[in-house]
Design a protein around this motif. Structure first.
Motif, PDB file in Angstrom:
ATOM      1  N   PHE A  70       0.830  -1.214   0.000  1.00 47.59           N
ATOM      2  CA  PHE A  70       0.000   0.000   0.000  1.00 47.59           C
ATOM      3  C   PHE A  70       0.857   1.254   0.000  1.00 47.59           C
ATOM      4  O   PHE A  70       1.854   1.331   0.730  1.00 47.59           O
ATOM      5  CB  PHE A  70      -0.893   0.050   1.243  1.00 47.59           C
TER       6      PHE A  70
ATOM      7  N   ALA B 233      -1.229  10.244   2.291  1.00 45.65           N
ATOM      8  CA  ALA B 233      -0.539  10.990   3.359  1.00 45.65           C
ATOM      9  C   ALA B 233       0.692  10.233   3.858  1.00 45.65           C
ATOM     10  O   ALA B 233       1.066  10.372   5.014  1.00 45.65           O
ATOM     11  CB  ALA B 233      -1.509  11.258   4.495  1.00 45.65           C
TER      12      ALA B 233
ATOM     13  N   ARG C 121       8.599   0.718   1.200  1.00 44.24           N
ATOM     14  CA  ARG C 121       7.932  -0.161   2.165  1.00 44.24           C
ATOM     15  C   ARG C 121       6.947  -1.086   1.448  1.00 44.24           C
ATOM     16  O   ARG C 121       6.876  -2.282   1.736  1.00 44.24           O
ATOM     17  CB  ARG C 121       7.202   0.680   3.213  1.00 44.24           C
TER      18      ARG C 121
ATOM     19  N   ASN D 240       1.729   8.044   5.548  1.00 47.03           N
ATOM     20  CA  ASN D 240       1.459   7.115   6.655  1.00 47.03           C
ATOM     21  C   ASN D 240       2.642   6.234   7.038  1.00 47.03           C
ATOM     22  O   ASN D 240       2.508   5.017   7.163  1.00 47.03           O
ATOM     23  CB  ASN D 240       0.242   6.226   6.337  1.00 47.03           C
ATOM     24  N   LEU D 241       3.767   6.858   7.221  1.00 49.47           N
ATOM     25  CA  LEU D 241       4.905   6.097   7.736  1.00 49.47           C
ATOM     26  C   LEU D 241       4.768   6.036   9.254  1.00 49.47           C
ATOM     27  O   LEU D 241       4.024   6.814   9.844  1.00 49.47           O
ATOM     28  CB  LEU D 241       6.214   6.795   7.354  1.00 49.47           C
ATOM     29  N   ILE D 242       5.523   5.116   9.868  1.00 50.17           N
ATOM     30  CA  ILE D 242       5.460   5.029  11.330  1.00 50.17           C
ATOM     31  C   ILE D 242       6.441   6.070  11.874  1.00 50.17           C
ATOM     32  O   ILE D 242       7.653   5.940  11.669  1.00 50.17           O
ATOM     33  CB  ILE D 242       5.820   3.609  11.816  1.00 50.17           C
ATOM     34  N   PRO D 243       5.927   7.106  12.522  1.00 45.78           N
ATOM     35  CA  PRO D 243       6.788   8.247  12.869  1.00 45.78           C
ATOM     36  C   PRO D 243       7.922   7.927  13.830  1.00 45.78           C
ATOM     37  O   PRO D 243       8.928   8.615  13.834  1.00 45.78           O
ATOM     38  CB  PRO D 243       5.813   9.258  13.487  1.00 45.78           C
ATOM     39  N   VAL D 244       7.757   6.865  14.629  1.00 51.89           N
ATOM     40  CA  VAL D 244       8.796   6.588  15.633  1.00 51.89           C
ATOM     41  C   VAL D 244       9.907   5.678  15.089  1.00 51.89           C
ATOM     42  O   VAL D 244      10.884   5.406  15.781  1.00 51.89           O
ATOM     43  CB  VAL D 244       8.204   5.955  16.919  1.00 51.89           C
ATOM     44  N   LEU D 245       9.721   5.213  13.853  1.00 52.02           N
ATOM     45  CA  LEU D 245      10.760   4.342  13.280  1.00 52.02           C
ATOM     46  C   LEU D 245      11.590   5.120  12.272  1.00 52.02           C
ATOM     47  O   LEU D 245      11.116   6.068  11.657  1.00 52.02           O
ATOM     48  CB  LEU D 245      10.114   3.130  12.594  1.00 52.02           C
TER      49      LEU D 245
ATOM     50  N   GLU E 293      13.903   1.253   9.263  1.00 53.69           N
ATOM     51  CA  GLU E 293      12.985   0.401  10.031  1.00 53.69           C
ATOM     52  C   GLU E 293      11.591   0.390   9.412  1.00 53.69           C
ATOM     53  O   GLU E 293      10.907  -0.636   9.427  1.00 53.69           O
ATOM     54  CB  GLU E 293      12.913   0.898  11.484  1.00 53.69           C
TER      55      GLU E 293
ATOM     56  N   PHE F 285      -0.037   5.321   0.545  1.00 48.80           N
ATOM     57  CA  PHE F 285      -1.159   6.205   0.861  1.00 48.80           C
ATOM     58  C   PHE F 285      -0.852   7.646   0.479  1.00 48.80           C
ATOM     59  O   PHE F 285       0.312   8.053   0.420  1.00 48.80           O
ATOM     60  CB  PHE F 285      -1.472   6.138   2.352  1.00 48.80           C
TER      61      PHE F 285
ATOM     62  N   GLU G 267      11.704  -1.978   6.649  1.00 48.61           N
ATOM     63  CA  GLU G 267      11.833  -3.356   7.164  1.00 48.61           C
ATOM     64  C   GLU G 267      10.538  -3.879   7.779  1.00 48.61           C
ATOM     65  O   GLU G 267      10.348  -5.078   7.911  1.00 48.61           O
ATOM     66  CB  GLU G 267      12.898  -3.385   8.268  1.00 48.61           C
ATOM     67  N   PHE G 268       9.677  -2.944   8.187  1.00 52.32           N
ATOM     68  CA  PHE G 268       8.517  -3.276   9.019  1.00 52.32           C
ATOM     69  C   PHE G 268       7.662  -4.444   8.483  1.00 52.32           C
ATOM     70  O   PHE G 268       7.375  -5.396   9.200  1.00 52.32           O
ATOM     71  CB  PHE G 268       7.661  -2.017   9.231  1.00 52.32           C
ATOM     72  N   ILE G 269       7.272  -4.348   7.208  1.00 49.66           N
ATOM     73  CA  ILE G 269       6.398  -5.396   6.645  1.00 49.66           C
ATOM     74  C   ILE G 269       7.129  -6.744   6.628  1.00 49.66           C
ATOM     75  O   ILE G 269       6.547  -7.786   6.943  1.00 49.66           O
ATOM     76  CB  ILE G 269       5.962  -5.037   5.205  1.00 49.66           C
TER      77      ILE G 269
ATOM     78  N   ARG H 194      14.368   9.855  10.850  1.00 47.48           N
ATOM     79  CA  ARG H 194      12.941   9.627  11.092  1.00 47.48           C
ATOM     80  C   ARG H 194      12.130  10.329  10.004  1.00 47.48           C
ATOM     81  O   ARG H 194      12.598  11.322   9.430  1.00 47.48           O
ATOM     82  CB  ARG H 194      12.551  10.216  12.448  1.00 47.48           C
TER      83      ARG H 194
END
Lengths: 404, 227
Positions: B89, B93, B156, B95-100, B104, B91, B107-109, B140
């Protein structure tokens, strides 16, 4: 990475995390302090009563409890007291001659329990001499000395060296009176000592009763932490005609008090924890609602509900793990400080003392209790996070993604 | 071989009294390796269609077959798992994970797919290099520009080599320079990795770059042209 995300998430909004941590810290501290104070109330109260009044064990004639007649004595009481001093676990013993009567001052009269005490042994068992606030414990007045409790002295409006008259029935049932001079005044949080007892020398009382060697009560002080039951069993098998009782049986109200305190503490704990639970629900729910979009995205890209749920729980657990040692440390230091200096409640002590409590509290906590409190608070924090976590997994990714 | 097969799908939102027909019988097939744009005016049903094709929403009627799986029969848990394994996906906006960090996030998925650390790092670094943002690996998202963030989002989406990638208005928040470089990157990925891309957009630059353009109007496919 779930741990990393959770850990970093808690620092995203420091203020909010500090609120949750703060409530955990305050929760643990409050529980520790409340438990310590309750223990102080309870232990102080019980120690006062056991040490200065009831002592660990008492022996009576079986009928003495129901009918406090002069004739219900312990046969060979003095010899038994001497013998018991050599028993294992027995620290001291003393004998008493007890009679109910009236005490009168020129101003007022009142009913009292006249306690004829063996001065040397009495001080070993009850240390009642340590409670003297005025005069002495049978040191100054030579003839017919009497020691009264502070409240009784106030009521009679007498002080050291005042004269009082005791009236009671002697061994033959005749009313007898004698004048006594106040040698000392004792002050205690025990209502019995301060208001109901009049201490006289045993030899004076038995002389007035008309019979020597009358022993109505044999009080036994055991070594600290010694199992009183052992002495009870041994005594009972050796002297089956006497009645030996522990302080629990003598003062059942103390046992009841202990239970009552247990339940009060329990109620207090529940209240503190409820406040904590709602505090955590509130803040964690805010944390979840603020991140609706992000949580929606996580689920959209394939993060399972279990993981999302765990993420929210983990964040709370981290806050708990951070807050718990601080709360524990603060609680420990508070208890340590006050266990030495005491919490002075003298402003309210008039009320407290009339209920039999000491005006200075020395909070104390058993080490195991610290651990229990921390576990209880962590479980509470965990419970508080369950609803926000559930709310997080209930989000529909497609709706969450379009929220701003 | 078609990887997305939607047949006669409708979506009706029951907004209190008046039902809103977002999709009115859409039928389409998208083959592996396509670079497709779904276009149309606002409110024509682009996002709804993309949500349904991505297994984020259920159609009111009709069937959706993705990578030979009828996703209308899957429950929420199965759908999450399906999305994890098959769909990437991107998006609007980011929509990344702000704390990673960037790395990272990419790598998340793969982490959710339980790939090894070595494997994850190698793939993430490879993609970040391809996107031209390898030097931002330890930063970040808040330290990146919009264009850079969207490139991380594309990386990602591509990381786990999904069957296809759905991008909902990926360039809507980007300036023209970032848009064209992002489109170039996606076109490269489409060519080099054989990644299937489906966009919803009304950005003319995206439409020009797309090899197939499906036009929706009032919840219906009105035009389907291949270049």
């Amino acid at each position: 990475m779930l741990f990393i995300i959770a850990w970093r998430n808690i620092w995203r909004n420091k203020g909010r995390s500090l609120v949750v941590m703060g409530s955990i810290v305050v929760g643990i501290w409050a529980l520790i302090f409340a438990t310590g104070a309750m223990n102080a109330f309870m232990v102080g109260y019980m120690a006062d009563i056991i040490n200065h009044d009831v002592s660990n064990l008492q022996v009576h004639h079986p009928d003495f409890k129901t009918d406090r007649d002069v004739q219900f004595t312990i046969p060979n009481g003095e010899q038994k007291a001497d013998e018991l001093r050599h028993w294992e676990g027995v620290k001291a013993t003393t004998t008493r001659t007890l009679v109910n009567g009236m005490i009168a001052s020129p101003r007022k009269a009142s009913g009292v329990q006249i306690r004829g005490v063996d001065v040397a042994n009495e001080t070993r068992v009850t240390a009642v001499d340590s409670l003297i606030t005025e005069g002495s414990f049978f040191q100054n007045v030579r003839r017919n000395p009497i020691v009264l409790g502070n409240q009784l002295a106030e009521e009679l409006r007498v002080s050291e060296r005042s004269k009082v008259v005791l009236t009671f029935n002697d061994a033959n049932g005749n009313i007898t009176s004698a004048a006594f001079r106040v040698d000392g005044i004792v002050k205690s949080s025990s209502v019995n000592i301060s208001k109901q007892y009049a201490f006289v020398k045993q030899e004076d009382l038995t002389r007035l009763l008309g019979l020597g060697g009358l022993v109505h009560e044999l009080a036994i002080l055991t070594e600290p932490h010694f199992d009183e039951k052992i002495v009870v069993d041994e005594y009972q098998s050796k002297y089956p005609d006497d009645l030996i009782e522990t302080w629990r049986e003598i003062s059942p109200e103390m046992d009841m008090m202990q239970e009552m305190y247990g339940s009060m503490l329990y109620v207090l704990m529940v209240i503190i924890m409820l406040a904590l639970v709602f505090g955590i629900i509130n803040t964690m729910l805010m944390a979840v609602l603020e991140r609706t979009r992000e949580l929606g995205m996580l689920m959209a890209v394939g993060m399972s509900k279990v993981r999302v749920y765990s993420l929210v729980l983990l964040e709370t657990i981290f806050l708990g793990i951070l807050g718990a040692p601080i709360g524990l440390g603060l609680g420990y230091l508070t208890i340590r400080y006050f266990s030495e200096t005491g919490v002075d409640l003298s402003q309210y002590s008039e009320g407290l003392e009339s209920f039999g409590y000491s005006s200075i509290l020395y909070p104390y906590i058993e080490s195991g209790t610290y651990f229990q409190i921390v576990i209880a608070v962590l479980i509470t924090a965990f419970v508080g996070a369950v609803y926000p976590a559930w709310k997080a997994v209930r989000l529909k990714p497609v709706e969450a993604l379009h929220m701003i | 071989m078609s990887i997305i097969k939607a047949e006669n799908i409708t979506k009706i939102y029951n907004h209190t009294v008046v039902p809103v027909h977002a999709l009115n019988g859409v039928t389409l097939e998208i083959d592996r390796g396509e670079f497709t744009a779904i276009v149309g005016p606002s409110g024509c049903g682009k996002t709804t269609l993309l949500n349904i094709l991505g297994g984020l929403d259920h159609p009111t009627s009709g069937s959706v077959e993705l990578a030979n799986t009828d996703i209308t029969s899957l429950n929420d848990g199965q759908l999450i798992d399906f999305r994890l394994k098959n769909i990437g996906f991107v998006f609007q906006a980011y929509n990344l994970i702000p704390v990673l960090t960037t790395m990272e996030n990419v790598e998340f998925i793969m982490l959710l797919q339980k790939r090894t650390k070595k494997d994850r790092e190698a793939r993430a670094m490879e993609l970040l290099s391809q996107m031209g943002i390898a030097e931002k690996a330890n930063q970040r998202p808040s330290q990146l520009s919009g264009g850079q963030q969207q490139r991380v989002a594309v990386a990602r989406a591509l990381a786990s080599k999904p069957q296809f990638i759905l991008a909902d208005e990926p360039t809507a928040n980007l300036d023209s320079k970032s848009t064209s470089s992002l489109l170039d990157i996606m076109a490269d990925m489409n060519r080099e990795e054989g990644a299937t891309f489906v966009f919803s957009t009304h950005d003319q630059r995206v439409i020009e770059k797309a090899r197939r353009v499906i036009t929706l109007e009032d919840g219906r496919v009105v035009k389907d042209e291949r270049k």
